[in-house]
Design a protein around this motif. Sequence first.
Motif, PDB file in Angstrom:
ATOM      1  N   LEU A  53      -5.382 -42.262  67.652  1.00  0.00           N
ATOM      2  CA  LEU A  53      -4.271 -41.427  68.105  1.00  0.00           C
ATOM      3  C   LEU A  53      -3.938 -40.342  67.081  1.00  0.00           C
ATOM      4  O   LEU A  53      -3.659 -39.195  67.447  1.00  0.00           O
ATOM      5  CB  LEU A  53      -3.043 -42.303  68.367  1.00  0.00           C
ATOM      6  N   TYR A  54      -3.979 -40.707  65.796  1.00  0.00           N
ATOM      7  CA  TYR A  54      -3.600 -39.758  64.758  1.00  0.00           C
ATOM      8  C   TYR A  54      -4.598 -38.599  64.667  1.00  0.00           C
ATOM      9  O   TYR A  54      -4.211 -37.423  64.630  1.00  0.00           O
ATOM     10  CB  TYR A  54      -3.496 -40.475  63.414  1.00  0.00           C
ATOM     11  N   SER A  56      -6.712 -37.697  66.953  1.00  0.00           N
ATOM     12  CA  SER A  56      -6.684 -36.944  68.205  1.00  0.00           C
ATOM     13  C   SER A  56      -5.517 -35.960  68.219  1.00  0.00           C
ATOM     14  O   SER A  56      -5.661 -34.814  68.670  1.00  0.00           O
ATOM     15  CB  SER A  56      -6.568 -37.910  69.388  1.00  0.00           C
ATOM     16  N   SER A  57      -4.365 -36.378  67.694  1.00  0.00           N
ATOM     17  CA  SER A  57      -3.216 -35.485  67.624  1.00  0.00           C
ATOM     18  C   SER A  57      -3.474 -34.331  66.669  1.00  0.00           C
ATOM     19  O   SER A  57      -3.102 -33.183  66.944  1.00  0.00           O
ATOM     20  CB  SER A  57      -1.974 -36.263  67.192  1.00  0.00           C
ATOM     21  N   ASN A  58      -4.126 -34.620  65.526  1.00  0.00           N
ATOM     22  CA  ASN A  58      -4.415 -33.558  64.565  1.00  0.00           C
ATOM     23  C   ASN A  58      -5.432 -32.558  65.092  1.00  0.00           C
ATOM     24  O   ASN A  58      -5.498 -31.420  64.612  1.00  0.00           O
ATOM     25  CB  ASN A  58      -4.927 -34.159  63.251  1.00  0.00           C
ATOM     26  N   ILE A  60      -5.342 -31.250  67.989  1.00  0.00           N
ATOM     27  CA  ILE A  60      -4.679 -30.340  68.922  1.00  0.00           C
ATOM     28  C   ILE A  60      -4.231 -29.088  68.168  1.00  0.00           C
ATOM     29  O   ILE A  60      -3.623 -29.168  67.102  1.00  0.00           O
ATOM     30  CB  ILE A  60      -3.479 -31.031  69.589  1.00  0.00           C
ATOM     31  N   SER A 305      -0.201 -24.351  73.062  1.00  0.00           N
ATOM     32  CA  SER A 305      -0.806 -25.606  72.646  1.00  0.00           C
ATOM     33  C   SER A 305      -1.860 -26.025  73.664  1.00  0.00           C
ATOM     34  O   SER A 305      -1.775 -25.680  74.851  1.00  0.00           O
ATOM     35  CB  SER A 305       0.267 -26.700  72.527  1.00  0.00           C
ATOM     36  N   SER A 308      -5.104 -33.222  74.425  1.00  0.00           N
ATOM     37  CA  SER A 308      -6.233 -34.130  74.285  1.00  0.00           C
ATOM     38  C   SER A 308      -6.071 -35.256  75.301  1.00  0.00           C
ATOM     39  O   SER A 308      -5.188 -35.218  76.173  1.00  0.00           O
ATOM     40  CB  SER A 308      -6.294 -34.694  72.858  1.00  0.00           C
ATOM     41  N   LYS A 313       0.571 -32.793  71.255  1.00  0.00           N
ATOM     42  CA  LYS A 313       0.577 -33.134  69.837  1.00  0.00           C
ATOM     43  C   LYS A 313       1.741 -34.076  69.550  1.00  0.00           C
ATOM     44  O   LYS A 313       2.904 -33.746  69.790  1.00  0.00           O
ATOM     45  CB  LYS A 313       0.694 -31.865  69.000  1.00  0.00           C
ATOM     46  N   ASN A 314       1.429 -35.246  68.999  1.00  0.00           N
ATOM     47  CA  ASN A 314       2.453 -36.244  68.694  1.00  0.00           C
ATOM     48  C   ASN A 314       1.932 -37.171  67.605  1.00  0.00           C
ATOM     49  O   ASN A 314       1.440 -38.272  67.887  1.00  0.00           O
ATOM     50  CB  ASN A 314       2.820 -37.043  69.950  1.00  0.00           C
ATOM     51  N   PRO A 315       2.002 -36.754  66.329  1.00  0.00           N
ATOM     52  CA  PRO A 315       1.482 -37.598  65.253  1.00  0.00           C
ATOM     53  C   PRO A 315       2.285 -38.874  65.047  1.00  0.00           C
ATOM     54  O   PRO A 315       1.786 -39.841  64.469  1.00  0.00           O
ATOM     55  CB  PRO A 315       1.564 -36.690  64.026  1.00  0.00           C
TER      56      PRO A 315
END
Length: 353
Positions: A53-54, A56-58, A60, A305, A308, A313-315
Amino acid sequence: MTWSATARGAHQPDNTAFTQQRLPAWQPLLSASITLPLFFCAGLAFIGLGLGLYYSSNGIVELEHDYTGDAGSSNCSVCAAEGQGRAPPPPCSCAWYFSLHELFPGPVYLYYELSSFYQNNRRYGVSRDDAQLSGLPSALRQPANECAPYQRSATGLPIAPCGAIANSLFNDTFSLWHQHQPAGPYVEVPLDRAAIAWWTDYHVKFRNPPLVNGSLALAFRGTAPPPNWPRPVYELSADPNNTGFVNQDFVVWMRTAALPTFRKLYARIRQGDYSAGLPRGAYRVNISYNYPVRAFGGHKLLIFSNISWMGGKNPFLGIAYLVVGALCILVGFAMLVVYIRYQDQTDDDDDDE
């Protein structure tokens, strides 16, 4: 009177396995050989999912711009100054110029973001009439009391749509222009404004009242627009399928946010030459500056934006999984140390006996 086990009293339950709690049950005995692997496996699973998840968020890509109009921050400061203390603010336009040196991968989503705007306030959140928004003619003429003080106009006409949420509808508008070559003309980028609201909101919760002689304006006759609106609800769009209570922007706004800083979708960029994203070049965003936020210390942002498999985007979500996984591993090691230490002591006590 003597009590008998065979005689059923007024408050005696049936003599069944369920009521007498005689059903077979499994009571697991959690030993170290079972508990420790569970903690380690859960920790590894959370860490693996958190890493996915991390990263994948980065991956974006985001491009944002604060166009609130604070002094020296953008050319929207003139609009902000002109509208300071005036309700409604006068019409004003400004622009945001930026350049892309490489492809901004698509599909690209355009959001607006507001900060210090508490849509989660209780009185604000209930200030609406869902029956009216569902198109009931009776609710159109008799708005719910929760809409007060935006229930009726100064002349006594029912307000449609009523309530504080509708009255504070976000009304800034944007258009995107692309300059392919230096010193060349700007070409407008098509913004897809369709289907930006939740499917359930647009198709289930929001409905226009029945047409009168084929006219939506006649259906809203005898009502007044909210005080902050420059036009009635049936003139929100020239598209008959996107006006009234089913206007996409209106439906998006009526889904209130849980936090004081929130984003709402304005458009998608996925048509024509921009289906793969925004090509390199110079861009200009024309902004119709209508929505005042400086009075309550808020800020307005424009955000480009992409997404994904996990969404936007949601770190935080990835970090939360990593923290939980690390805690599971630490607890597992702590339990392992305690088990090893006291296992030897238990074995010594057994030998003494």
